[in-house]
Design an enzyme around this catalytic site. Sequence first.
Site, PDB file in Angstrom:
ATOM      1  N   TYR A  53      34.665   9.441 -21.008  1.00 16.15           N
ATOM      2  CA  TYR A  53      33.459   8.655 -20.738  1.00 16.15           C
ATOM      3  C   TYR A  53      33.770   7.567 -19.733  1.00 16.15           C
ATOM      4  O   TYR A  53      34.726   6.817 -19.924  1.00 16.15           O
ATOM      5  CB  TYR A  53      32.930   8.019 -22.028  1.00 16.15           C
ATOM      6  CG  TYR A  53      31.569   8.556 -22.387  1.00 16.15           C
ATOM      7  CD1 TYR A  53      30.489   8.310 -21.548  1.00 16.15           C
ATOM      8  CD2 TYR A  53      31.371   9.330 -23.525  1.00 16.15           C
ATOM      9  CE1 TYR A  53      29.239   8.834 -21.848  1.00 16.15           C
ATOM     10  CE2 TYR A  53      30.132   9.845 -23.829  1.00 16.15           C
ATOM     11  CZ  TYR A  53      29.067   9.596 -22.981  1.00 16.15           C
ATOM     12  OH  TYR A  53      27.835  10.116 -23.254  1.00 16.15           O
ATOM     13  N   GLU A 102      31.169   5.371 -18.085  1.00 19.94           N
ATOM     14  CA  GLU A 102      29.948   4.666 -17.671  1.00 19.94           C
ATOM     15  C   GLU A 102      30.304   3.453 -16.822  1.00 19.94           C
ATOM     16  O   GLU A 102      31.210   2.696 -17.163  1.00 19.94           O
ATOM     17  CB  GLU A 102      29.173   4.211 -18.905  1.00 19.94           C
ATOM     18  CG  GLU A 102      28.447   5.364 -19.580  1.00 19.94           C
ATOM     19  CD  GLU A 102      27.932   4.978 -20.953  1.00 19.94           C
ATOM     20  OE1 GLU A 102      28.612   4.203 -21.652  1.00 19.94           O
ATOM     21  OE2 GLU A 102      26.862   5.466 -21.325  1.00 19.94           O
ATOM     22  N   ASP A 134      16.909  14.339   2.866  1.00 21.79           N
ATOM     23  CA  ASP A 134      17.528  15.153   1.818  1.00 21.79           C
ATOM     24  C   ASP A 134      18.225  16.329   2.519  1.00 21.79           C
ATOM     25  O   ASP A 134      17.587  17.291   2.929  1.00 21.79           O
ATOM     26  CB  ASP A 134      16.437  15.642   0.859  1.00 21.79           C
ATOM     27  CG  ASP A 134      16.990  16.506  -0.264  1.00 21.79           C
ATOM     28  OD1 ASP A 134      18.165  16.915  -0.184  1.00 21.79           O
ATOM     29  OD2 ASP A 134      16.232  16.769  -1.223  1.00 21.79           O
ATOM     30  N   THR A 137      22.893  17.828  -2.346  1.00 21.17           N
ATOM     31  CA  THR A 137      23.622  18.520  -3.394  1.00 21.17           C
ATOM     32  C   THR A 137      25.023  18.745  -2.839  1.00 21.17           C
ATOM     33  O   THR A 137      25.236  18.656  -1.625  1.00 21.17           O
ATOM     34  CB  THR A 137      23.016  19.906  -3.711  1.00 21.17           C
ATOM     35  OG1 THR A 137      23.033  20.684  -2.508  1.00 21.17           O
ATOM     36  CG2 THR A 137      21.593  19.797  -4.218  1.00 21.17           C
ATOM     37  N   LYS A 186      25.820  23.607  -2.211  1.00 20.83           N
ATOM     38  CA  LYS A 186      25.209  24.619  -1.324  1.00 20.83           C
ATOM     39  C   LYS A 186      26.169  24.862  -0.161  1.00 20.83           C
ATOM     40  O   LYS A 186      27.294  25.272  -0.400  1.00 20.83           O
ATOM     41  CB  LYS A 186      23.810  24.159  -0.925  1.00 20.83           C
ATOM     42  CG  LYS A 186      22.906  24.089  -2.167  1.00 20.83           C
ATOM     43  CD  LYS A 186      21.491  23.648  -1.898  1.00 20.83           C
ATOM     44  CE  LYS A 186      20.723  23.521  -3.215  1.00 20.83           C
ATOM     45  NZ  LYS A 186      19.382  22.933  -3.032  1.00 20.83           N
ATOM     46  N   ARG A 210      28.636  22.139  -8.568  1.00 16.55           N
ATOM     47  CA  ARG A 210      27.213  21.878  -8.736  1.00 16.55           C
ATOM     48  C   ARG A 210      27.008  20.399  -9.014  1.00 16.55           C
ATOM     49  O   ARG A 210      27.465  19.892 -10.039  1.00 16.55           O
ATOM     50  CB  ARG A 210      26.716  22.723  -9.913  1.00 16.55           C
ATOM     51  CG  ARG A 210      25.251  22.895 -10.068  1.00 16.55           C
ATOM     52  CD  ARG A 210      24.953  24.152 -10.862  1.00 16.55           C
ATOM     53  NE  ARG A 210      25.273  25.321 -10.061  1.00 16.55           N
ATOM     54  CZ  ARG A 210      24.479  25.799  -9.087  1.00 16.55           C
ATOM     55  NH1 ARG A 210      23.316  25.250  -8.845  1.00 16.55           N
ATOM     56  NH2 ARG A 210      24.853  26.837  -8.367  1.00 16.55           N
TER      57      ARG A 210
HETATM   58  C1  LIG Z   1      18.482  22.370  -3.893  1.00 16.74           C
HETATM   59  C2  LIG Z   1      17.698  21.196  -3.469  1.00 16.74           C
HETATM   60  C3  LIG Z   1      17.461  20.132  -4.354  1.00 16.74           C
HETATM   61  C4  LIG Z   1      17.728  20.189  -5.833  1.00 16.74           C
HETATM   62  O1  LIG Z   1      19.020  20.327  -6.195  1.00 16.74           O
HETATM   63  P1  LIG Z   1      19.417  20.713  -7.712  1.00 16.74           P
HETATM   64  O2  LIG Z   1      20.882  20.543  -7.690  1.00 16.74           O
HETATM   65  O3  LIG Z   1      18.944  22.092  -7.936  1.00 16.74           O
HETATM   66  O4  LIG Z   1      18.737  19.720  -8.617  1.00 16.74           O
HETATM   67  C5  LIG Z   1      16.815  19.008  -3.840  1.00 16.74           C
HETATM   68  N1  LIG Z   1      16.425  18.948  -2.555  1.00 16.74           N
HETATM   69  C6  LIG Z   1      16.614  19.974  -1.702  1.00 16.74           C
HETATM   70  C7  LIG Z   1      16.147  19.842  -0.300  1.00 16.74           C
HETATM   71  C8  LIG Z   1      17.241  21.125  -2.133  1.00 16.74           C
HETATM   72  O5  LIG Z   1      17.390  22.148  -1.280  1.00 16.74           O
END
Ligand SMILES: *Cc1c(COP(=O)(O)O)cnc(C)c1O
Length: 410
Positions: A50, A52, A195, A221, A224, A230
């Site tokens: 933990y 935090e 994002d 993220t 990807k 993840r």
């Molecule tokens: C995949 C994605 C997310 C969400 O990610 P998770 O890990 O599935 O919660 C948010 N924004 C964009 C643009 C994404 O492609």
Amino acid sequence: MNLQKTDPKIYNLLKKEIKRQQEGMELIASENYVSRAVLEALGSVFTNKYSEGYPGKRYYGGQAYTDEVESLAIERAKKLFEAEHVNVQPLSGAPANMIVYSAVLQPGDKVLGMDLSHGGHLTHGHPVTLAAKIYNFVRYKTASDGLLDYQELERLALQEKPKLMLAGFSAYTRQIDYKKFCDIAKKVGAITMFDMAHIAGLIAGKVLPNPVPYFDIVTTTTHKTLRGPRGGMILCKQEFAKAIDKACFPGFQGGPHMNNVAAKAVAFKEASMPSFRGYAKQVVKNAKVLEEEMKNYGFKLLFGGTDNHMVLVDVFGSKGLSGKEVEVVLDEIGITVNKNMIPDDSRSPMDPSGVRIGVPAVTTRGMKEKEIKQIAAWINSAIENRKQKQALNKLRREVTQMCKRFPIPI
Ligand SMILES: *Cc1c(COP(=O)(O)O)cnc(C)c1O
């Protein structure tokens, strides 16, 4: 060995999943294969701890090594993306976005975000999300040439006066002009957010421009194109650092997942190496080959083609089959894609007009132009011969054979 003894059911499912990943052609644009090193960090005893708080400011003792791990992850991410401040604790992309909203917005505040059917993401204010119940999202779209409509964006921004302007996407295949976008936001005094979840690896690999110097806040993220575990991450200007960290913990999350943070650190190290640049370059090359081949087979591509790692294909408009039908046919030959809405889709989200096809995962396996051409030929052939079981079986064997020649890292 331990898993096999303790829980043979889960062990067997794991074995089957390894075989499925090994023998299947993964073309879902948001998926990838992590390295053995990332897997090791992920499956480590850091999961027991933990932590935090933040390095040097924790609620519990025993943080000598977790502090170092998190600091390393932060420093590596800062360097990789030239960021002033980084928070590596968000559990995934969706929580990262929610954390940013709660850090800079009050309930009811207005956000300008990209329309989902034009490539945006659910977490950018789709009515089904919690964020949309708390904040007031207004959506902008792409123009008919497939590029972002900056004139319309400026008109909307002047009319709506949003507190936050959000760019970023999960099915948009072109490059956004960061400066143009941020200049519009400046005119109306909006905070800017990007994002980069889908393209973070291409940015780290320096084949796409880096949005971090332009935007106040960038979320991503890590699993990807960036090819890490993840998880999520927030990068921001110093001015927003305190608010972001507070909004993450204690505002939204509890203890960080330290095994995951350790794996992120490993992935950032990998992404800073020359070999990762080679990977990112090949991803874009492969996507371009896929674009050309699909066009040659008579498929209509959205947004006029691709600048990144994926294409969005209007299968209904080009072949009269819905995205769902194509997803099912390709599944039969061992190729995985996902159905996807196209701009202003006349069909439903569960049975839309398009499929999204991405090459990050197959590129990690080492596939290059030649293999991508073959994949495009298989996709076309499966659609043309969709009613012939025998033809599909033959294609499936060919797909499996190629996959076996390009093992996944495990
Ligand atoms: C995949 C994605 C997310 C969400 O990610 P998770 O890990 O599935 O919660 C948010 N924004 C964009 C643009 C994404 O492609």
